[in-house]
Design an enzyme around this catalytic site. Sequence first.
Site, PDB file in Angstrom:
ATOM      1  N   ASP A   1       9.465  -5.634  10.383  1.00  0.00           N
ATOM      2  CA  ASP A   1       8.237  -5.433   9.641  1.00  0.00           C
ATOM      3  C   ASP A   1       7.307  -4.673  10.593  1.00  0.00           C
ATOM      4  O   ASP A   1       7.152  -5.076  11.754  1.00  0.00           O
ATOM      5  CB  ASP A   1       7.660  -6.829   9.312  1.00  0.00           C
ATOM      6  CG  ASP A   1       7.024  -6.908   7.945  1.00  0.00           C
ATOM      7  OD1 ASP A   1       7.354  -6.090   7.071  1.00  0.00           O
ATOM      8  OD2 ASP A   1       6.179  -7.815   7.754  1.00  0.00           O
ATOM      9  N   HIS A  61       3.792  -3.089  10.358  1.00  0.00           N
ATOM     10  CA  HIS A  61       2.578  -2.796   9.597  1.00  0.00           C
ATOM     11  C   HIS A  61       1.507  -2.087  10.426  1.00  0.00           C
ATOM     12  O   HIS A  61       1.291  -2.435  11.586  1.00  0.00           O
ATOM     13  CB  HIS A  61       1.965  -4.102   9.079  1.00  0.00           C
ATOM     14  CG  HIS A  61       2.824  -4.853   8.115  1.00  0.00           C
ATOM     15  ND1 HIS A  61       3.484  -4.249   7.071  1.00  0.00           N
ATOM     16  CD2 HIS A  61       3.113  -6.182   8.019  1.00  0.00           C
ATOM     17  CE1 HIS A  61       4.147  -5.174   6.379  1.00  0.00           C
ATOM     18  NE2 HIS A  61       3.945  -6.348   6.940  1.00  0.00           N
ATOM     19  N   HIS A  68       0.017  -9.814  10.371  1.00  0.00           N
ATOM     20  CA  HIS A  68       1.268 -10.063  11.096  1.00  0.00           C
ATOM     21  C   HIS A  68       2.009  -8.759  11.360  1.00  0.00           C
ATOM     22  O   HIS A  68       1.817  -7.773  10.658  1.00  0.00           O
ATOM     23  CB  HIS A  68       2.172 -11.005  10.278  1.00  0.00           C
ATOM     24  CG  HIS A  68       2.623 -10.393   8.985  1.00  0.00           C
ATOM     25  ND1 HIS A  68       1.825 -10.346   7.865  1.00  0.00           N
ATOM     26  CD2 HIS A  68       3.782  -9.774   8.644  1.00  0.00           C
ATOM     27  CE1 HIS A  68       2.472  -9.721   6.899  1.00  0.00           C
ATOM     28  NE2 HIS A  68       3.651  -9.349   7.347  1.00  0.00           N
ATOM     29  N   LYS A  81      10.020  -0.919   8.715  1.00  0.00           N
ATOM     30  CA  LYS A  81       9.664  -0.847   7.283  1.00  0.00           C
ATOM     31  C   LYS A  81       8.232  -1.313   7.060  1.00  0.00           C
ATOM     32  O   LYS A  81       7.644  -1.937   7.945  1.00  0.00           O
ATOM     33  CB  LYS A  81      10.630  -1.703   6.458  1.00  0.00           C
ATOM     34  CG  LYS A  81      10.515  -3.168   6.803  1.00  0.00           C
ATOM     35  CD  LYS A  81      11.448  -4.012   5.984  1.00  0.00           C
ATOM     36  CE  LYS A  81      11.492  -5.420   6.492  1.00  0.00           C
ATOM     37  NZ  LYS A  81      10.205  -6.109   6.495  1.00  0.00           N
ATOM     38  N   GLU A 134       3.471  -2.484   0.037  1.00  0.00           N
ATOM     39  CA  GLU A 134       4.265  -3.582   0.571  1.00  0.00           C
ATOM     40  C   GLU A 134       5.725  -3.155   0.459  1.00  0.00           C
ATOM     41  O   GLU A 134       6.095  -2.423  -0.464  1.00  0.00           O
ATOM     42  CB  GLU A 134       4.000  -4.868  -0.232  1.00  0.00           C
ATOM     43  CG  GLU A 134       4.780  -6.078   0.246  1.00  0.00           C
ATOM     44  CD  GLU A 134       4.574  -6.434   1.729  1.00  0.00           C
ATOM     45  OE1 GLU A 134       4.970  -5.628   2.595  1.00  0.00           O
ATOM     46  OE2 GLU A 134       4.021  -7.516   2.008  1.00  0.00           O
ATOM     47  N   ALA A 156      12.584 -13.265   6.032  1.00  0.00           N
ATOM     48  CA  ALA A 156      12.532 -14.557   5.394  1.00  0.00           C
ATOM     49  C   ALA A 156      13.451 -14.541   4.171  1.00  0.00           C
ATOM     50  O   ALA A 156      13.446 -13.583   3.405  1.00  0.00           O
ATOM     51  CB  ALA A 156      11.113 -14.878   4.952  1.00  0.00           C
ATOM     52  N   CYS A 193      12.038 -10.777   2.677  1.00  0.00           N
ATOM     53  CA  CYS A 193      12.738  -9.575   3.156  1.00  0.00           C
ATOM     54  C   CYS A 193      14.250  -9.689   3.069  1.00  0.00           C
ATOM     55  O   CYS A 193      14.923  -8.703   2.776  1.00  0.00           O
ATOM     56  CB  CYS A 193      12.261  -9.215   4.556  1.00  0.00           C
ATOM     57  SG  CYS A 193      10.580  -8.568   4.497  1.00  0.00           S
TER      58      CYS A 193
HETATM   59  C1  VGL Z   1       8.093 -10.822   5.314  1.00  0.00           C
HETATM   60  C2  VGL Z   1       6.228 -11.812   4.452  1.00  0.00           C
HETATM   61  C3  VGL Z   1       5.466 -10.723   4.792  1.00  0.00           C
HETATM   62  C4  VGL Z   1       9.548 -10.932   5.638  1.00  0.00           C
HETATM   63  C5  VGL Z   1       7.355  -9.719   5.658  1.00  0.00           C
HETATM   64  O1  VGL Z   1       9.990 -10.330   6.642  1.00  0.00           O
HETATM   65  O2  VGL Z   1      10.269 -11.631   4.889  1.00  0.00           O
HETATM   66  N1  VGL Z   1       7.530 -11.855   4.703  1.00  0.00           N
HETATM   67  N2  VGL Z   1       6.045  -9.680   5.390  1.00  0.00           N
HETATM   68 ZN    ZN Z   2       4.925  -8.150   6.293  1.00  0.00          ZN
END
Ligand code: VGL
Ligand code: ZN
Length: 196
Positions: free
Chosen positions: A57, A59, A76, A101, A108, A136, A140
């Site tokens: 992730d 961002h 995050h 990503k 998102e 998660a 993802c």
């Molecule tokens: C994710 C919540 C927000 C993930 C990413 O990697 O599953 N979950 N951003």
């Molecule tokens: Zn995220």
Amino acid sequence: MKNIDLSDSALIVVDMQNDFLPGGSLEIPNSDTIIPVVNEYIKFFEARGLAVIYTRDWHPENHISFKENGGRWPRHCVQNTWGSEFHPQVYLPKNYLVISKAFYPDLEAYSGFQDTELNQKLNEMGIKNLFVCGVATDYCVLNTVLDAINLGYKVFLLIDAVKGVDLNPNDSEDAVKKMVSAGAELLVFEELLQTI
Ligand code: VGL
Ligand code: ZN
């Protein structure tokens, strides 16, 4: 014993970054418990010369998914910060590929395939089978697996090496059901060992 052909296979390690592990800003409960088995999978693939791919992730500070910007998550995995680094206990082999990503501020992207070069890289390597672990389960991992199946990959969900956020108590369970009904096959490390 399952009949698993490891040729044309790659391991996808989803988002094993500091912010998703204990002590991170979007801590997934008990996510550290999967690190040892995630590492077993990575070493298994490395030992056989098979591709290991890490998604992350990634961002920008002004990402739409952050609460301060109207989204649902605490800030995050901001690019080039401690939170977006891979957890130090997650094993990195000599050769591996990183796919970033969710780097556009206004989009998102839970899937490792969304707006990335992942599908192209896999095609170049002739990969047909994906073994998916990480976090998660309910975000993802789920979206990466569903996209992979839609793109025609055979997907093994490494059920002993995933962990979910579970904002609602059954989210991870439901996500696993969705992946299985879409065609993913569940696998644990012991079963993979038995294929050799
Ligand atoms: C994710 C919540 C927000 C993930 C990413 O990697 O599953 N979950 N951003
Ligand atoms: Zn995220």
